[in-house]
Scaffold this motif. Structure first.
Motif, short mmCIF file in Angstrom:
data_model
loop_
_atom_site.label_atom_id
_atom_site.label_comp_id
_atom_site.label_asym_id
_atom_site.label_seq_id
_atom_site.Cartn_x
_atom_site.Cartn_y
_atom_site.Cartn_z
N GLU A 127 2.26 6.45 -5.49
CA GLU A 127 3.30 7.40 -5.07
C GLU A 127 2.67 8.57 -4.32
O GLU A 127 3.12 8.97 -3.26
CB GLU A 127 4.06 7.90 -6.30
CG GLU A 127 5.36 8.63 -5.96
CD GLU A 127 5.18 10.10 -5.64
OE1 GLU A 127 5.88 10.59 -4.72
OE2 GLU A 127 4.36 10.77 -6.28
N ARG A 128 1.58 9.12 -4.88
CA ARG A 128 0.93 10.29 -4.28
C ARG A 128 0.37 9.97 -2.89
O ARG A 128 0.52 10.72 -1.94
CB ARG A 128 -0.21 10.78 -5.17
CG ARG A 128 0.22 11.67 -6.28
CD ARG A 128 0.67 13.03 -5.75
NE ARG A 128 1.75 13.58 -6.56
CZ ARG A 128 1.58 14.39 -7.60
NH1 ARG A 128 0.38 14.77 -7.93
NH2 ARG A 128 2.60 14.84 -8.27
N ARG A 165 7.99 11.37 2.42
CA ARG A 165 9.25 11.64 1.73
C ARG A 165 10.33 12.16 2.66
O ARG A 165 11.51 11.86 2.47
CB ARG A 165 9.03 12.62 0.57
CG ARG A 165 9.98 12.34 -0.56
CD ARG A 165 9.68 13.20 -1.74
NE ARG A 165 8.57 12.72 -2.52
CZ ARG A 165 7.87 13.50 -3.35
NH1 ARG A 165 8.16 14.77 -3.46
NH2 ARG A 165 6.89 12.98 -4.06
N TYR A 206 3.57 7.19 -0.71
CA TYR A 206 4.99 7.52 -0.53
C TYR A 206 5.26 9.01 -0.32
O TYR A 206 6.12 9.38 0.46
CB TYR A 206 5.82 7.03 -1.72
CG TYR A 206 5.69 5.55 -1.99
CD1 TYR A 206 5.46 4.65 -0.94
CD2 TYR A 206 5.80 5.04 -3.27
CE1 TYR A 206 5.33 3.31 -1.18
CE2 TYR A 206 5.67 3.68 -3.52
CZ TYR A 206 5.44 2.82 -2.48
OH TYR A 206 5.31 1.48 -2.71
N LYS A 207 4.51 9.86 -1.03
CA LYS A 207 4.81 11.29 -0.96
C LYS A 207 4.72 11.85 0.46
O LYS A 207 5.59 12.61 0.87
CB LYS A 207 3.88 12.05 -1.92
CG LYS A 207 4.35 13.47 -2.17
CD LYS A 207 3.42 14.20 -3.11
CE LYS A 207 3.78 15.68 -3.13
NZ LYS A 207 2.70 16.49 -3.67
N VAL A 225 14.16 8.62 -5.43
CA VAL A 225 13.62 8.79 -4.07
C VAL A 225 14.26 7.83 -3.07
O VAL A 225 13.87 7.81 -1.91
CB VAL A 225 12.08 8.66 -4.00
CG1 VAL A 225 11.43 9.90 -4.53
CG2 VAL A 225 11.57 7.44 -4.71
N ASN A 248 8.57 17.22 -7.70
CA ASN A 248 7.35 16.41 -7.63
C ASN A 248 6.94 15.90 -9.00
O ASN A 248 6.59 14.73 -9.16
CB ASN A 248 6.21 17.22 -7.02
CG ASN A 248 6.34 17.32 -5.52
OD1 ASN A 248 6.84 16.40 -4.88
ND2 ASN A 248 5.93 18.44 -4.97
N THR A 250 6.85 12.01 -10.22
CA THR A 250 5.66 11.43 -10.85
C THR A 250 6.02 10.81 -12.20
O THR A 250 5.61 9.69 -12.52
CB THR A 250 4.58 12.52 -11.06
OG1 THR A 250 4.29 13.10 -9.79
CG2 THR A 250 3.31 11.96 -11.66
N SER A 252 9.11 4.42 4.63
CA SER A 252 8.56 4.25 3.29
C SER A 252 8.79 2.83 2.79
O SER A 252 7.99 2.30 2.01
CB SER A 252 9.13 5.29 2.32
OG SER A 252 10.46 5.55 2.58
#
Lengths: 234, 292
Positions: B80-81, B88, B84-85, B32, B186, B190, B95
Motif C-alpha cells: 500500500e505504502r 491515491r 498505491y499511496k 480507497v 492514512n 494502513t 492504481s
C-alpha cells in the motif's frame, strides 16, 4: 486568530484563488460572500488543508499551518461544516456526533458536549438512533453543525449552511450560529445568502472571481451601493 | 440426501475461506475504491511463509500461523505504502493497473525464489473425521468453518463499535469529510490493509490445510473467486463479502456433485452474471437515494 496572506490556489490550470489575504479575530463572526464560483469554498478547503495552496501562508494562532495534514488542524481547534452537510448517511446520528469528537479522548467531557449539542438541537436527540441519511435537509444541517461542535473548535468554518433550506429554517440556523458564537466559538461563515450573512457578521469580505474586492463591517457592506446591487437585489 | 449434506458442508468449508479472503478485497475497495488484485497473491506469500516455518525451521503450527499472519500484514502494508499511496489522487485506472503489476511481481518473484515446482504443505492435524450416520465432517472443515465464523463476528463487532472501526466506516463513506473530522485517513487505510491481509494470512493457512500444494500462482484462483464473492455480495459491504463467499463455495461444491466437476467455475460465474443483471449492486448492495 486566523490570518491568510496572499493565498493562490489552482485546480489544474485554472486559478481559483488570487492573492487572498484576510484575517479573523477571536470572538468574531466573519462572513465571506460572493457568487457561485467566486472561490468561497476553495478558501475553506485551503484552510482545512483539503486542497493544497500553491503560494502564500496561512497562520492559525500565530503558527503557520500550510504544511499540516487535515487531522492536525482539527486537533488544533479548526473545524469545518462542509458544503452540502456531508453527514455520514450510513451511520446513526449518535455515531456522526462521535466522529465529530474523534480527536478527543475525554469520554466524560464528550458526553457533556453531546448533551450540549442536544440542547441546541433537540430534534437530533429524538432521532439519535436513526441513520443520518434518513434525516431531512434541515436536520442534516443541524447534525453537521453539532458534529463540528463536538471537536470543541476554537474556530468553526461553515460553508453555505442555508443551502436548500426553507426561509424559516434558515432563520433558525442563523440564530443557532449566533448562539454558538456567544458560547465563545469564533466563526468564519461562507454564504450566498448575503442578506443573512451580512446581518449576522461583525465583519465581511466580498469575493469575485477568486479575489477579495471589498471588505468592511457587516452593516457598512449592507449599505454599500455595489454590494446592494450585486448581492442584495438593489 | 447424505450426498447433498456432505457437499453442503464441503461448500461451507471452501466458502468460508473465500469469505475470509473476500473481506480483504471488500474492505480495501470500501475505503480507497481500489480492486487490490495483489490480494490473492498475499495468500501465496502466507503459504510460503508457513511452509518455511513448518518444514524448514520446524516451528509448531501456531507459530507458523502467526508468522504467516505477520508476513502477510507486512507485505500488505508495504505494498500500500510503496505502490498505491503515491497514486491515491491519480485516476483509478492507474492504481488498478498498478495492482495487476504488483500481482505479477509477487508471482514472478516467488517463481525465481522457490521455483515452479509445487511444494507440499506438511500435514498438521491428523484427526479422524467426525461421523453422524452417513454424514462425515473432517476436522479441518470443522476448524476452518468455526475459525472463519469467529473471525467474521469479531470483525463485524470491531467495525460497528470500536472507534477505529467507525473511522473506517466514515472514511469509506466520505473520504474528505472523514479528514475534516480529524481522522488520520492514512492510518485508517494502513489498518484496513493490515486487517485484510491478516485475514488472508489465516485464510491461506486454512486453504493449505485442505489443498496442500504451495506454488507461485496458487493465489490466483482463490483470489479471483474471493473477488467475485465480494462483488456478488456487494463490493464494499462487509457482510456481503461473507455471504458472497458462502454462496460461491456452496454453489461450486453442489455443481461439482450434481452437474459436472468441469462446469463448476462456469456455474459460479453464471450466478455472478445473473445476480449482477438482476441486482447490479450485489446481493446486499443498496441503491440508496438520499436527501441532500
Amino acid at each position: 486568530m486566523l490570518k491568510l496572506q496572499e493565498i493562490d490556489l489552482f485546480y489544474g490550470a485554472i486559478q481559483a484563488l488570487r492573492s487572498i489575504s484576510f484575517h479573523v479575530q477571536p470572538g468574531e463572526i466573519v462572513s465571506l460572500i460572493g457568487a457561485n464560483g467566486a472561490g468561497k469554498s476553495s478558501i475553506l478547503n485551503a484552510i482545512s488543508a483539503i486542497h493544497p495552496i500553491s503560494s502564500g501562508e496561512i497562520l492559525f494562532e500565530n503558527h503557520s499551518i500550510n504544511k499540516l495534514p487535515p487531522f492536525r488542524l482539527v486537533e488544533m481547534g479548526l473545524s469545518q461544516v462542509p458544503e452540502g452537510r456531508r453527514v455520514f448517511s450510513k451511520m446513526s446520528v449518535l455515531e456522526n456526533l462521535e466522529m465529530g469528537a474523534f480527536t478527543r479522548n475525554d469520554s466524560l467531557e464528550i458526553q457533556k458536549d453531546m448533551e450540549m449539542v442536544f440542547a441546541h438541537f433537540p430534534r437530533l436527540k429524538e432521532r439519535k438512533k436513526q441513520l443520518a441519511g434518513t434525516l431531512s435537509g434541515g436536520e442534516q444541517q443541524m447534525l453537521a453543525m453539532g458534529r463540528a461542535i463536538m471537536s470543541r473548535p476554537k474556530l468553526l468554518m461553515m460553508d453555505e449552511p442555508s443551502m436548500g433550506l426553507s426561509p424559516l429554517l434558515v432563520q433558525e440556523i442563523f440564530d443557532i450560529i449566533s448562539e454558538i458564537n456567544q458560547d465563545g466559538i469564533t466563526i468564519l461563515l461562507v454564504e450566498q445568502n448575503a442578506q443573512m450573512a451580512l446581518s449576522l457578521a461583525h465583519r465581511a469580505y466580498v469575493l469575485e472571481t477568486g479575489r477579495i474586492i471589498k471588505s468592511g463591517t457587516g452593516q457598512a457592506l449592507m449599505q454599500d451601493e455595489d454590494v446592494r446591487k450585486a448581492y442584495l437585489g438593489g | 440426501m447424505s450426498l447433498f449434506l456432505n457437499q453442503l458442508i464441503n461448500g461451507l468449508h471452501v466458502g468460508s475461506i473465500y469469505a475470509l479472503i473476500a473481506l480483504g478485497y471488500t474492505m480495501v475497495y470500501g475505503i480507497v475504491k481500489l480492486i487490490n488484485f495483489a490480494h490473492g497473491d498475499i495468500i501465496m506469500v502466507g503459504a510460503y511463509t508457513a511452509v518455511i516455518a513448518l518444514a524448514t525451521l520446524g516451528w509448531s503450527a501456531p507459530f507458523a500461523l502467526l508468522a504467516a499472519i505477520v508476513i502477510c500484514v507486512l507485505f500488505g502494508v508495504l505494498i500500500e505504502r510503496i505502490a498505491y499511496k503515491p497514486l491515491r489522487s491519480s485516476p483509478r485506472i492507474s492504481s488498478l493497473i498498478t495492482a495487476i503489476g504488483v500481482s505479477m511481481l509477487l508471482q514472478n518473484a516467488a517463481l525465481i525464489i522457490f521455483g515452479a515446482q509445487p511444494q507440499p504443505f506438511p500435514t498438521i492435524v491428523n484427526i479422524a473425521p467426525i461421523r453422524f450416520n452417513s454424514i462425515q465432517i473432517s476436522f479441518i472443515t470443522l476448524l476452518t468453518v468455526s475459525v472463519s465464523i469467529i473471525l467474521m463476528v469479531t470483525l463485524q463487532g470491531f467495525i460497528s463499535s470500536s472507534k477505529a472501526g467507525k473511522a473506517m466506516r466514515a472514511a469509506s463513506e466520505d473520504y474528505t469529510t472523514a479528514q475534516l473530522m480529524g481522522i488520520n485517513v492514512n492510518t485508517t487505510i494502513t489498518l484496513t490493509f493490515a486487517i485484510g491481509c491478516a485475514l488472508a494470512g489465516i485464510g491461506s493457512f486454512l486453504f493449505c490445510m485442505a489443498y496442500p500444494a504451495v506454488s507461485p500462482t496458487m493465489g490466483s484462483l482463490p483470489g479471483l473467486k474471493a473477488f467475485i464473492a465480494a462483488v456478488l455480495g456487494g463490493i464494499g459491504i462487509i457482510p456481503g463479502a461473507m455471504l458472497g463467499g458462502f454462496v460461491m463455495g456452496v454453489a461450486e461444491s453442489l455443481t461439482k456433485a450434481y452437474i459436472s466437476t468441469t462446469m463448476s467455475d462456469a456455474v459460479v460465474y453464471g450466478i455472478l452474471i445473473i445476480v449482477l443483471l438482476a441486482k447490479p449492486t450485489g446481493l446486499l448492495g443498496k441503491t440508496t437515494s438520499e436527501k441532500v
